[in-house]
Design a protein around this motif. Structure first.
Motif, mmCIF file in Angstrom:
data_model
loop_
_atom_site.group_PDB
_atom_site.id
_atom_site.type_symbol
_atom_site.label_atom_id
_atom_site.label_comp_id
_atom_site.label_asym_id
_atom_site.label_seq_id
_atom_site.Cartn_x
_atom_site.Cartn_y
_atom_site.Cartn_z
ATOM 1 N N UNK A 1 0.822 -1.193 -0.047
ATOM 2 C CA UNK A 1 -0.048 0.044 0.105
ATOM 3 C C UNK A 1 0.620 1.127 -0.142
ATOM 4 N N UNK A 2 1.922 1.229 0.877
ATOM 5 C CA UNK A 2 2.795 2.413 0.808
ATOM 6 C C UNK A 2 3.592 2.764 -0.544
ATOM 7 N N UNK A 3 4.087 1.681 -1.271
ATOM 8 C CA UNK A 3 4.428 1.773 -2.336
ATOM 9 C C UNK A 3 3.732 2.481 -3.357
ATOM 10 N N UNK B 1 1.807 10.104 -4.819
ATOM 11 C CA UNK B 1 1.949 11.296 -4.468
ATOM 12 C C UNK B 1 3.099 11.843 -5.212
ATOM 13 N N UNK B 2 4.166 11.043 -5.806
ATOM 14 C CA UNK B 2 5.158 11.691 -6.526
ATOM 15 C C UNK B 2 4.786 12.119 -7.997
ATOM 16 N N UNK B 3 3.683 11.416 -8.525
ATOM 17 C CA UNK B 3 3.359 11.485 -9.826
ATOM 18 C C UNK B 3 2.157 12.744 -9.918
ATOM 19 N N UNK B 4 1.960 13.354 -8.989
ATOM 20 C CA UNK B 4 0.853 14.273 -9.063
ATOM 21 C C UNK B 4 1.043 15.582 -9.860
ATOM 22 N N UNK B 5 0.070 16.196 -10.510
ATOM 23 C CA UNK B 5 0.118 17.262 -11.273
ATOM 24 C C UNK B 5 0.623 18.506 -10.439
ATOM 25 N N UNK B 6 1.375 19.171 -10.912
ATOM 26 C CA UNK B 6 1.952 20.498 -9.961
ATOM 27 C C UNK B 6 1.088 21.693 -10.202
ATOM 28 N N UNK B 7 0.740 22.480 -9.380
ATOM 29 C CA UNK B 7 -0.072 23.783 -9.716
ATOM 30 C C UNK B 7 0.617 24.838 -9.311
ATOM 31 N N UNK B 8 0.479 26.004 -9.763
ATOM 32 C CA UNK B 8 1.475 27.168 -9.663
ATOM 33 C C UNK B 8 1.082 27.445 -8.169
ATOM 34 N N UNK B 9 2.227 28.355 -7.623
ATOM 35 C CA UNK B 9 2.031 28.844 -6.267
ATOM 36 C C UNK B 9 1.080 29.939 -6.138
ATOM 37 N N UNK C 1 -5.424 13.728 4.159
ATOM 38 C CA UNK C 1 -4.655 12.875 5.069
ATOM 39 C C UNK C 1 -3.291 12.308 4.210
ATOM 40 N N UNK C 2 -2.180 11.908 4.826
ATOM 41 C CA UNK C 2 -1.007 11.764 4.192
ATOM 42 C C UNK C 2 -0.256 10.575 4.657
ATOM 43 N N UNK C 3 0.477 9.668 3.734
ATOM 44 C CA UNK C 3 1.284 8.901 4.542
ATOM 45 C C UNK C 3 2.530 9.434 4.976
ATOM 46 N N UNK C 4 3.069 8.991 6.172
ATOM 47 C CA UNK C 4 4.289 9.225 6.895
ATOM 48 C C UNK C 4 4.938 7.809 6.831
ATOM 49 N N UNK C 5 6.014 7.846 6.053
ATOM 50 C CA UNK C 5 6.853 6.686 5.811
ATOM 51 C C UNK C 5 7.817 6.372 7.093
ATOM 52 N N UNK C 6 7.978 7.443 7.866
ATOM 53 C CA UNK C 6 8.610 7.604 8.975
ATOM 54 C C UNK C 6 8.006 6.638 10.109
ATOM 55 N N UNK D 1 11.224 4.784 10.555
ATOM 56 C CA UNK D 1 11.140 4.076 9.104
ATOM 57 C C UNK D 1 11.242 2.424 9.423
ATOM 58 N N UNK D 2 10.070 1.977 9.933
ATOM 59 C CA UNK D 2 10.143 0.405 10.041
ATOM 60 C C UNK D 2 10.245 -0.388 8.988
ATOM 61 N N UNK D 3 10.083 0.094 7.647
ATOM 62 C CA UNK D 3 10.121 -0.606 6.676
ATOM 63 C C UNK D 3 11.485 -0.046 5.897
ATOM 64 N N UNK D 4 12.265 -0.699 5.777
ATOM 65 C CA UNK D 4 13.895 -0.457 5.229
ATOM 66 C C UNK D 4 13.581 0.310 3.721
ATOM 67 N N UNK D 5 12.537 -0.246 3.019
ATOM 68 C CA UNK D 5 12.565 0.200 1.630
ATOM 69 C C UNK D 5 12.201 1.677 1.649
ATOM 70 N N UNK D 6 11.741 2.400 2.417
ATOM 71 C CA UNK D 6 11.267 3.819 2.340
ATOM 72 C C UNK D 6 12.353 4.534 3.515
ATOM 73 N N UNK D 7 13.317 3.993 4.031
ATOM 74 C CA UNK D 7 14.286 4.772 4.814
ATOM 75 C C UNK D 7 15.267 5.521 4.095
ATOM 76 N N UNK D 8 15.335 6.807 4.309
ATOM 77 C CA UNK D 8 16.251 7.649 3.671
ATOM 78 C C UNK D 8 17.572 7.452 3.694
#
Length: 345
Positions: free
Chosen positions: A41-43, A49-57, A135-140, A309-316
């Motif tokens: 689910x996190x993936x 989230x990374x593929x969202x369209x970006x709107x102007x400031x 609401x937002x996923x926090x991978x931390x 960061x319990x899942x190493x896949x998402x650990x910076x």
């Protein structure tokens, strides 16, 4: 865990993304913020989230504040975020409102832009579009948070419990909601978060960073990083210039404890008067200063940091916790002062 998702198909119209339709996601509030998200689910959520369209400031101006009770609530939220220590800090005059565990003001990190309103400076962790990101996923923590959850996580550790239905909570959320009133939900925004830069392909130098810190930072933050206090500090006055070390700063597991993240913040925002559009420090200088601040200046220890960061896949890569690198000093150093590639295969 039952994660309730509303998934639709949209087409992207931005040059940096594919023209093919992709999944957009609208997260409904989870049953509780304690729900843990699994890797699959996190993936999915991270990719969307990374593929969202970006709107102007874009954001409203002071002159667009509503009148009446709602306008007063928004204005109160603005005051809390600007003078956090005075309103909800450990020395706040109203003891029943001592929600925060430190004497910083939210605006110290979520800086004011040209409008003077907290959280309105691009690439200084702005609030401008934040309500549309939750609401937002926090991978931390591998959990989904609401805006209220995030505020509680950051501020709700003082001597008094911070209730979601408190006027202070409602005021901060009302202000953030008003800031995001001209933005579109489900889209990113230019200038959000931290400045996107490339880290130098080398190890950061705390020794060089110390010299640069003394030249560019110590006059405001003090040579020890403990900041410059207001004369009425013990009455909730907080800081003229905030602490970046010691008990009133982030701990050794905070987001800014990662050199790459701190570098991005410093380059775009430090010293005072700097911006991403007109930085004062080079990326290399910000990189070395960040290494010095995080490796040499004292700060609180977070005893449970190995659970983050319990899942190493998402650990910076820059999450430099020595317990995560048992018997591999080189890899630890590469994370702590980089990340950069070691000579090991």
């Amino acid at each position: 865990m039952k994660l309730r998702l509303n998934v639709t198909m949209i087409g992207l119209g931005v040059a940096l993304m594919s023209s093919a339709p992709v999944l957009a996601i609208n997260l409904l509030p989870p049953e509780s913020s304690a729900d843990i998200v699994d890797t699959k689910t996190a993936e999915t959520l991270v990719a969307l989230h990374d593929r969202r369209e970006i709107q102007p400031w874009t954001m409203p101006s002071h002159g667009e504040l509503p009148t009446g009770e709602q306008g007063e609530l928004i204005a109160y939220g603005m005051k809390i975020l600007t003078y956090t220590s005075r309103y909800i800090g450990p020395y706040a005059p109203e003891k029943m409102h001592r929600y925060s565990s430190n004497n910083l003001n939210c605006v110290n990190c979520h800086q004011a832009g040209s409008s003077g309103m907290p959280g309105t400076k691009p690439f200084a962790l702005p609030f401008v579009n934040v309500v549309n990101d939750y609401p937002k996923l926090d991978v931390k923590m591998m959990r989904i948070y609401t805006v209220e959850d995030r505020i509680l996580q950051m501020c709700g550790t003082g001597s008094v419990p911070f209730a979601k239905d408190s006027r202070e909570m409602k005021a901060m959320v009302a202000y953030m909601t008003w800031l995001g009133s001209k933005a579109k939900r489900g889209m990113g925004m230019e200038g959000a978060g931290l400045e996107p830069i490339s880290m130098p392909a080398r190890a950061a130098s705390p020794q060089t960073g110390k010299t640069l810190f003394e030249q560019n930072c110590a006059a405001c933050h003090a040579s020890t990083g403990v900041g410059t206090r207001q004369p009425d500090f013990d009455q909730g006055g907080g800081y003229v210039f905030p602490a970046i070390a010691g008990d009133d700063s982030y701990n050794d597991a905070g987001h800014m404890y990662m050199v790459p993240l701190l570098t991005r913040f410093v380059h775009a925002n430090m010293p005072l008067g700097s911006s991403a559009a007109a930085p004062i420090l080079s990326i290399n200088d910000a990189f070395d200063i960040s290494a010095y601040v995080n490796s040499e200046l004292p700060r609180k220890h977070f005893a449970s940091r190995t659970t983050l960061y319990p899942d190493p896949l998402f650990r910076p890569e820059g999450f430099a916790i020595p317990e995560l690198f048992p018997g591999d000093r080189a890899a630890y150093e590469a994370s702590r002062f980089g990340p950069y590639k070691t000579s090991n295969p």
